[in-house]
Design a protein around this motif. Structure first.
Motif, mmCIF file in Angstrom:
data_model
loop_
_atom_site.group_PDB
_atom_site.id
_atom_site.type_symbol
_atom_site.label_atom_id
_atom_site.label_comp_id
_atom_site.label_asym_id
_atom_site.label_seq_id
_atom_site.Cartn_x
_atom_site.Cartn_y
_atom_site.Cartn_z
ATOM 1 N N ASP A 163 0.826 -1.230 0.053
ATOM 2 C CA ASP A 163 0.025 -0.128 -0.043
ATOM 3 C C ASP A 163 0.985 1.333 0.022
ATOM 4 O OD1 ASP A 163 0.666 0.665 2.715
ATOM 5 O OD2 ASP A 163 -0.927 -0.471 3.598
ATOM 6 N N SER A 164 0.168 2.264 -0.246
ATOM 7 C CA SER A 164 1.118 3.632 -0.335
ATOM 8 C C SER A 164 1.773 3.942 0.989
ATOM 9 C CB SER A 164 0.240 4.793 -0.595
ATOM 10 O OG SER A 164 -0.745 5.042 0.615
ATOM 11 N N THR A 165 1.375 3.621 2.153
ATOM 12 C CA THR A 165 2.138 3.829 3.367
ATOM 13 C C THR A 165 3.360 3.124 3.446
ATOM 14 O OG1 THR A 165 0.183 4.064 4.644
ATOM 15 C CG2 THR A 165 2.231 3.722 5.854
ATOM 16 N N GLN A 178 4.993 1.649 0.762
ATOM 17 C CA GLN A 178 5.867 2.236 -0.416
ATOM 18 C C GLN A 178 6.594 3.367 0.330
ATOM 19 O OE1 GLN A 178 3.688 2.474 -4.012
ATOM 20 N NE2 GLN A 178 3.595 0.542 -4.275
ATOM 21 N N THR A 179 5.907 4.207 1.001
ATOM 22 C CA THR A 179 6.627 5.687 1.414
ATOM 23 C C THR A 179 7.754 5.162 2.466
ATOM 24 O OG1 THR A 179 4.710 6.683 1.070
ATOM 25 C CG2 THR A 179 6.298 7.707 2.816
#
Length: 164
Positions: A60-62, A64-65
């Motif tokens: 998810d984007s979290t 990936q960050t």
């Protein structure tokens, strides 16, 4: 305590000139850096491969960050821990070894701090992906506390306890 007294305290048991002391400290520092460099380079190399795996697209984007921040921290730690080698190579023979040892020591400390944060964020990412459980931040916090105790608290305590 004056600077002269402090120098006398640190050199207790050794009769060496400033240059001899710098030579000894340089060799010791390079041995320490070799250990840290190996760890950060293996970790950084592993991190670089993650983006090319099929699993990366499923993050998810979290996550990936967290991954991107971790890679940048790993790159910064690598730079700081390789810095002393470059410094030595570029100033060798310029008669500034005591100052170079001081600068290299600072690079190394910064590198260790960056390595600690890189390892913490790597662990956070791995445990988030592996478990998805709410206890992950607690586990990561426990490991970070352990690193801080091993890498900073105990050495600073020993320094204070036995050199003052």
């Amino acid at each position: 305590m004056t600077a002269q007294q402090d120098g006398a305290t640190r050199r207790r048991g050794r009769n060496e000139t400033e240059e001899e002391r710098a030579d000894r400290m340089w060799v010791e520092l390079l041995q320490e850096v070799r250990v840290a460099q190996m760890g950060v380079q293996i970790l950084f190399g592993f991190l670089l491969t993650v983006v090319f795996t099929p699993k990366y697209d499923d993050l998810d984007s979290t996550d990936q960050t967290i991954y991107i921040v971790t890679v940048v921290l790993g790159a910064a730690a690598t730079g700081a821990l390789i810095g002393p080698v470059s410094l030595h190579r570029l100033v060798s023979g310029r008669l500034i070894k005591p100052k170079a040892v001081e600068w290299a020591s600072r690079f190394t400390l910064i590198g260790l701090i960056l390595l600690l944060v890189t390892m913490a964020s790597s662990l956070l990412l791995i445990l988030r992906v592996a478990t998805h459980d709410g206890y992950v931040p607690w586990l990561v916090t426990g490991v970070v506390v352990w690193y801080v105790v091993c890498w900073f608290v105990l050495p600073l305590w020993a320094r204070r306890r036995y050199t003052e």
